[in-house]
Scaffold this motif. Structure first.
Motif, short mmCIF file in Angstrom:
data_model
loop_
_atom_site.label_atom_id
_atom_site.label_comp_id
_atom_site.label_asym_id
_atom_site.label_seq_id
_atom_site.Cartn_x
_atom_site.Cartn_y
_atom_site.Cartn_z
N ARG A 1 1.05 -1.16 -0.06
CA ARG A 1 0.19 0.03 -0.01
C ARG A 1 0.83 0.91 0.34
NH1 ARG A 1 -1.98 -0.41 5.16
NH2 ARG A 1 -0.79 0.68 5.63
N ASP A 2 1.76 1.25 0.83
CA ASP A 2 3.22 2.87 0.43
C ASP A 2 3.92 2.83 -0.53
OD1 ASP A 2 2.34 2.63 3.54
OD2 ASP A 2 3.40 1.59 4.59
N LEU A 3 4.13 1.87 -1.29
CA LEU A 3 4.67 1.61 -2.20
C LEU A 3 4.08 2.00 -3.15
CD1 LEU A 3 7.05 -0.75 -1.81
CD2 LEU A 3 7.70 1.05 -0.89
N GLY A 4 2.68 1.81 -3.56
CA GLY A 4 1.99 1.16 -4.69
C GLY A 4 1.92 0.62 -6.04
N VAL A 5 2.58 0.10 -6.09
CA VAL A 5 3.57 -1.09 -6.97
C VAL A 5 2.71 -2.27 -7.34
CG1 VAL A 5 5.79 -2.37 -7.42
CG2 VAL A 5 6.63 -0.81 -6.42
N THR A 6 2.36 -2.22 -8.50
CA THR A 6 2.03 -3.58 -9.52
C THR A 6 2.31 -5.31 -8.94
OG1 THR A 6 1.26 -2.22 -10.81
CG2 THR A 6 0.60 -4.19 -11.58
N THR A 7 1.41 -5.79 -7.93
CA THR A 7 1.47 -6.84 -7.14
C THR A 7 0.77 -7.96 -7.89
OG1 THR A 7 2.81 -5.51 -5.55
CG2 THR A 7 2.42 -8.02 -5.39
N VAL A 8 1.59 -8.97 -7.88
CA VAL A 8 0.54 -10.59 -8.18
C VAL A 8 1.06 -11.61 -7.08
CG1 VAL A 8 -0.43 -12.57 -10.00
CG2 VAL A 8 0.22 -9.94 -10.49
N TYR A 9 0.65 -12.01 -6.89
CA TYR A 9 0.47 -12.89 -5.57
C TYR A 9 0.01 -13.82 -5.25
CZ TYR A 9 1.60 -13.90 -0.24
OH TYR A 9 1.77 -14.30 0.83
N VAL A 10 0.83 -14.43 -5.32
CA VAL A 10 0.24 -16.30 -5.93
C VAL A 10 0.45 -17.06 -4.75
CG1 VAL A 10 0.42 -18.52 -6.64
CG2 VAL A 10 0.74 -16.86 -8.97
N THR A 11 -1.27 -18.12 -4.14
CA THR A 11 -1.32 -19.17 -2.88
C THR A 11 -2.07 -19.36 -3.07
OG1 THR A 11 -1.58 -18.33 -0.92
CG2 THR A 11 -2.80 -16.88 -2.47
N HIS A 12 -1.98 -20.77 -2.16
CA HIS A 12 -3.12 -21.55 -2.16
C HIS A 12 -4.02 -21.72 -1.25
CE1 HIS A 12 -4.86 -25.87 -1.06
NE2 HIS A 12 -4.47 -26.16 -1.84
N ASP A 13 -3.53 -20.15 -0.31
CA ASP A 13 -3.91 -19.88 1.01
C ASP A 13 -5.39 -19.16 0.70
OD1 ASP A 13 -4.85 -19.26 3.88
OD2 ASP A 13 -2.80 -19.77 4.87
#
Length: 400
Positions: free
Chosen positions: A182-194
């Motif tokens: 949130r602070d950096l505002g960088v596009t993020t793609v996050y993979v998880t099984h959870d």
């Protein structure tokens, strides 16, 4: 601009296995998107394609408005964080974080400025001289994240970065990742099984099954309006209870769900919001009940048509709530999606021990409940929150 656009993305391996099938997805600039699904659903393959670590069989990948299909991984200006920390054991924290900048031969003053700033953000300032062997698992993962952040890339790609941590550390790191992104505002793609990570971290969540995107949207939308049984069963913990029932309309025009010997009266809002249900009058449907939409009748109050009578089979006191397992005389729902979720270990209603005509449900009760194992229980069901699915297709029933 650092939006990521996947257009008709496909990946077929040499043996014919299709890991990703016609994936169309747009991740907005600064967005935190979570790719979630069972093991083998294609989410990690999709992430590796974005990173340039897997060749594309079909479609295109755009990063910041540029098609990068043939751009080497090192030139895509993305930073990847893996579940393994992959730190250099002979380097201290400062040098591990600075490694990529050193390779790029940035000025020493610039490297020191960036590493110092990142270490402060990640609360690693006091550990900069330590070697990885002298750090905890959570600290090592923060160093790995620091190595990605310090590069100031267009996008972060994270592949189950918390899976090697214990439960308490996962919760702490989850909060830190959310704050940092949130602070950096960088596009993020996050993979998880959870799916808990997915629900708490993502601006949007994309659910995949066997390489195919099932649904993408804000976490609450997936929870409230799943498009099919698979999404409904995967999102939520414990998972949604699913049973077979028959939809009937009485002489007064009210709709009921008949579960063998018990009946639940549908709130008027259900049919109003799901007009397609009218087409199922007199037919079987799959009924979904979330554990949190059930309560001890002694607390919520018993009302005719809104209560299931049973005997508590198992009571799990969780502190903030109590999970009560109880059988009802209703057939377990049978569908491909349900079998796949069961194989994945997702918690959904299972056949009861009393026989093939019973199903064990799980209700999330208030901690004030005084339900005990082996004792009768009246379960108040919020029928306004019921979900309905077509038995043949598994699709959620909404419109005609």
């Amino acid at each position: 601009m650092s939006a990521i656009v996947l257009n008709g993305l496909g990946k077929v391996y040499a043996d014919g296995t299709r890991a990703v099938d016609d994936l169309n997805l747009e991740i907005q600039d600064g967005e935190f998107l979570v790719l979630v699904g069972p093991s083998g659903c294609g989410k990690t393959t999709a992430l590796r394609i974005i990173a340039g670590l897997e060749e594309i069989s079909e479609g295109t990948v755009q990063i910041g408005g540029r098609v990068v299909n043939r751009v080497p991984s090192r030139d895509r200006d993305v930073a990847m964080v893996f579940q393994s920390y992959a730190l250099y054991p002979h380097l201290n924290v400062f040098d591990n974080i600075a490694f990529g900048l050193t390779l790029r031969k940035l000025p020493k003053a610039e490297i020191e400025r960036r590493v110092t700033e990142v270490a402060k953000v990640l609360e690693l300032s006091e550990y900069l001289e330590r070697k990885p062997k002298n750090l905890s698992g959570g600290q090592r993962q923060r160093v790995a994240m620091g190595r990605a952040i310090v590069r100031e890339p267009q996008a972060f790609l994270m592949d189950e970065p918390l899976s090697n941590l214990d439960a308490k550390l996962r919760v702490q790191m989850r909060a830190q990742i959310a704050r940092i992104q949130r602070d950096l505002g960088v596009t993020t793609v996050y993979v998880t099984h959870d799916q808990t990570e997915a629900m708490t971290l993502g601006d949007r969540v994309a659910v995949m099954k066997r390489g195919v995107l099932q649904q993408v949207g804000p976490p609450q939308e997936l929870y409230d309006r799943p498009v099919n049984l698979f999404v409904a069963g995967f999102i939520g913990s414990p998972g949604m209870n699913v049973i077979t029932g028959t939809l009937e309309m009485d002489d007064d025009g009210h709709y009921w769900t008949v579960l063998d010997k018990q009946r639940l009266k549908l709130a008027d809002s259900v049919v109003h919001d799901r007009p397609g249900l009218k087409e199922y009058a007199g037919r079987e449907v799959i009924v979904g009940i979330r554990p949190e939409d059930m309560e001890d009748g002694e607390i919520a109050g018993e009302a005719d048509g809104f209560v299931l009578k049973s005997v508590a089979d198992l009571v799990e006191a969780m502190g903030s709530d109590v999970l009560v397992h109880f059988p009802v005389e209703a057939r377990p729902a049978q569908a491909e999606d349900i079998r796949e979720l069961a194989d994945d270990g997702s918690m959904i209603a299972q056949a009861g021990t009393e026989g093939a005509g019973t199903t064990t449900l799980v209700g999330r009760f208030s901690p004030r409940t005084r339900v005990f194992e082996g004792q009768p229980v009246a379960v108040r069901v919020d029928t306004a929150r019921l979900h309905f699915f077509d038995p043949a297709s598994g699709s959620s029933i909404w419109h005609n």
